[in-house]
Design a protein around this motif. Structure first.
Motif, mmCIF file in Angstrom:
data_model
loop_
_atom_site.group_PDB
_atom_site.id
_atom_site.type_symbol
_atom_site.label_atom_id
_atom_site.label_comp_id
_atom_site.label_asym_id
_atom_site.label_seq_id
_atom_site.Cartn_x
_atom_site.Cartn_y
_atom_site.Cartn_z
ATOM 1 N N LYS A 54 0.864 -1.252 -0.016
ATOM 2 C CA LYS A 54 -0.018 -0.179 -0.066
ATOM 3 C C LYS A 54 0.827 1.191 0.056
ATOM 4 C CE LYS A 54 -2.390 -1.166 3.762
ATOM 5 N NZ LYS A 54 -1.759 -2.652 3.895
ATOM 6 N N SER A 55 1.729 1.146 0.811
ATOM 7 C CA SER A 55 2.559 2.603 0.919
ATOM 8 C C SER A 55 3.534 2.768 -0.211
ATOM 9 C CB SER A 55 3.599 2.342 2.080
ATOM 10 O OG SER A 55 2.740 2.179 3.391
ATOM 11 N N SER A 56 4.173 1.495 -0.582
ATOM 12 C CA SER A 56 4.716 1.511 -2.143
ATOM 13 C C SER A 56 3.792 2.340 -3.129
ATOM 14 C CB SER A 56 5.308 0.119 -2.444
ATOM 15 O OG SER A 56 5.861 -0.398 -1.304
ATOM 16 N N THR A 70 3.454 -1.466 9.714
ATOM 17 C CA THR A 70 4.096 -0.146 10.107
ATOM 18 C C THR A 70 3.185 1.188 9.682
ATOM 19 O OG1 THR A 70 5.983 -0.975 8.648
ATOM 20 C CG2 THR A 70 6.343 1.110 9.516
ATOM 21 N N THR A 71 2.417 1.054 8.794
ATOM 22 C CA THR A 71 1.644 2.291 8.477
ATOM 23 C C THR A 71 0.364 1.953 9.217
ATOM 24 O OG1 THR A 71 2.114 1.732 6.395
ATOM 25 C CG2 THR A 71 0.374 3.536 6.542
ATOM 26 N N ARG A 72 0.316 2.711 10.628
ATOM 27 C CA ARG A 72 -0.739 2.449 11.718
ATOM 28 C C ARG A 72 -1.737 3.415 11.567
ATOM 29 N NH1 ARG A 72 2.642 0.076 16.782
ATOM 30 N NH2 ARG A 72 2.459 -2.191 16.280
ATOM 31 N N LEU A 103 -5.818 8.144 0.662
ATOM 32 C CA LEU A 103 -5.672 7.731 2.230
ATOM 33 C C LEU A 103 -5.015 6.378 2.365
ATOM 34 C CD1 LEU A 103 -9.089 8.786 3.573
ATOM 35 C CD2 LEU A 103 -7.040 10.155 3.516
ATOM 36 N N ASP A 104 -3.971 6.370 2.920
ATOM 37 C CA ASP A 104 -3.065 4.993 3.018
ATOM 38 C C ASP A 104 -3.696 4.564 4.591
ATOM 39 O OD1 ASP A 104 -1.665 2.975 3.080
ATOM 40 O OD2 ASP A 104 0.041 3.886 3.498
ATOM 41 N N THR A 105 -4.063 3.518 4.562
ATOM 42 C CA THR A 105 -4.669 2.943 6.026
ATOM 43 C C THR A 105 -3.871 2.032 6.641
ATOM 44 O OG1 THR A 105 -6.086 1.418 5.024
ATOM 45 C CG2 THR A 105 -6.921 3.474 5.121
HETATM 46 ZN ZN ZN Z 1 2.007 0.772 4.346
#
Ligand code: ZN
Ligand code: GDP
Length: 467
Positions: free
Chosen positions: A241-243, A262-264, A281-283
């Motif tokens: 997701k973050s990538s 990690t992406t809390r 939005l990255d969740t």
């Molecule tokens: Zn992430």
């Protein structure tokens, strides 16, 4: 405060502080010229200022005769000005200290510091612009994307106003007709035998109700152009997701790590797609977790899924589907969503067909790698095609840009439909006239006619000082 009668002279810094090499102080009102003459010494010995001219000279502190700044001063006589009042603008060297000093001198010379939006409010009250145009000015100031700017500019040119004035004209004619029928109602045997009235119901339909309905139907598109759309990224931890977010943004915004979870928190970013603003939005992952911080993150995820225009459900195609995918599917299946199978560069653990079969409402599935730039380009095109095509097509139509305008137009529509129903039921007279009258008032409200001070306060307070 009554702005209509109490026309004092107002002043403000009209340029954003600290930006650009030049700053502008705007003064508007009956004392504008008098104030300018107290503070300004032109280079040439001209004593009287001529309208729509630019003068070079110095601002002096009248009490000390000290030079404050070298400036260009422009004078515009009423009524061919922004406010329709006398306007003086002082272009000086920017820098907050200088601007503030000159502003202070103007206030000492008799001006009052303008409230936010007061210049535009005066333009509205003097009849130079209508309320939909004033709102368009706010939109121009706040516009963050090319398309929302285009929409605002169209309103600024009076696009919406022109259509509303047209409809209003039809309603006035119609009202005259129905009022005439009240007067002569005793002479009429049957309402339906009145051919004039029958024609005008059709006119009302064709000339007002139908185009108004179309305008209201397009509200959603106007909202997209103005505010953009919201995408929410969901998926199991570590699916990329973050990538993907970083790839779409083209920079390293979210922390990418090979450690799950990690992406809390929810990360929000914006980027432009076909000129439209996209919020993404990255969740945190959706899964049952004993970790309290992570649970909060999950709750936020579910809430942002509810608010999203589109949910992007990301899977890692190199790993098998699990129960967690069922959990995610359950929480997003009622939202509009698109399935993305990531890590397509690795050997797949399941096929796209399998995924679509298992989760059938996930239409428009796509395989990609978040690390591959041509895949990201393909995704951008697909997103634009699927979710922005309609709004972009209506880009050149007249659109409603805010809720206030929509509410007025909806009330006008309701009244028109009630009036039409009464007419079709064979009744006419005062009830019909009342509905038509109500509809007309609501149309006028869009333009800011008969609006109360509270509403105007609310609208103009959205401006910054100096506008
Ligand atoms: Zn992430
Ligand atoms: P998140 O937890 O869903 O946000 O996943 P991350 O974006 O943090 O990615 C987790 C790991 O997967 C990182 O090591 C990424 O480099 C890697 N990754 C992401 N996308 C791809 C991809 O398309 N292919 C491959 N091979 N690895 C990827």
């Amino acid at each position: 405060m009554d702005f209509k009668t109490n026309q004092d002279t107002i002043c403000a810094i009209a340029t954003p502080v600290g930006e650009g090499g030049i700053g502008i102080i705007r003064i508007s009102g009956p004392e504008a010229v008098g104030i300018a003459q107290q503070l300004f010494r032109p280079t040439t010995s001209t004593l009287s200022l001529k309208s729509h001219r630019l003068y070079h000279g110095w601002i002096l502190d009248p009490s000390t005769r000290q030079r404050v700044d070298e400036v260009l001063l422009s004078y515009m006589a009423a009524p061919r000005t922004y406010t329709r009042e006398d306007v003086v603008e002082i272009n000086c060297h920017s820098g907050y200290a200088v601007l503030e000093r000159i502003l202070e001198l103007a206030i000492r010379a008799g001006a009052r510091l303008a409230e936010p939006g007061e210049f535009t409010r005066r333009a509205f009250l003097s009849g130079r612009i209508d309320l939909s145009q004033a709102e368009a000015i706010i939109d121009v100031i706040h516009a963050r994307s090319e398309k929302s700017l285009a929409l605002a500019s169209r309103h600024l040119s009076g696009d919406l106003r022109d259509r509303i004035l047209q409809w209003r004209e039809v309603l006035l004619q119609f009202q005259a007709l129905t009022e005439a029928s009240i007067d002569f109602s005793e002479d009429l045997e049957d309402a339906s035998s009145d051919s004039h009235l029958a024609i005008s119901i059709q006119d009302l339909d064709k000339q007002v109700i139908a185009p108004l309905k179309e305008l209201l139907d397009h509200f959603e598109r106007g909202r997209v152009l103005r505010e953009g759309i919201t995408l929410v990224l969901v998926g199991k931890p570590n699916v990329g997701k973050s990538s993907l977010l970083n790839a779409l943004l083209g920079k390293d915004r979210a922390i990418v790590t090979p450690v799950p979870g990690t992406t809390r928190d929810v990360i929000e970013e914006t980027f432009l797609l076909s000129g439209i603003l996209v919020r993404i939005l990255d969740t945190a992952g959706i899964r049952h977790s004993p970790d309290e911080i992570e649970s909060i993150g999950i709750e936020r995820t579910l809430r942002s899924v509810e608010d999203a225009d589109v949910v992007l459900w990301l899977m890692d195609q190199s790993r098998p589907l699990t129960e967690e995918d069922d959990t995610i599917y359950a929480s997003i299946s009622s939202s509009r969503h698109m399935l993305l199978l990531n890590k397509h560069d690795l050997p797949p653990a399941f096929s796209m067909e399998e995924a679509v079969e298992k989760y059938p409402s996930a239409a428009g599935a796509m395989e990609l790698s978040a690390l591959n730039s041509s895949d990201i380009e393909r995704l951008r095109e697909q997103l634009s095609e699927s979710f922005l095509k309609q709004p972009l097509e209506s880009c050149n139509a007249t659109l409603i840009s805010n809720l206030r305008q929509r509410d007025c137009l909806e009330r006008a529509m309701d009244a028109l439909l009630r009036g039409k129903e009464l007419l079709l039921a064979g009744g006419y007279g005062e009830l019909v006239t009342e509905e038509i009258h109500l509809a007309r008032q609501q149309l006028e409200s869009v333009l800011g006619w008969n609006e109360d001070e509270d509403l105007l306060d609310r609208i103009f307070s959205q401006f910054c000082i100096g506008k």
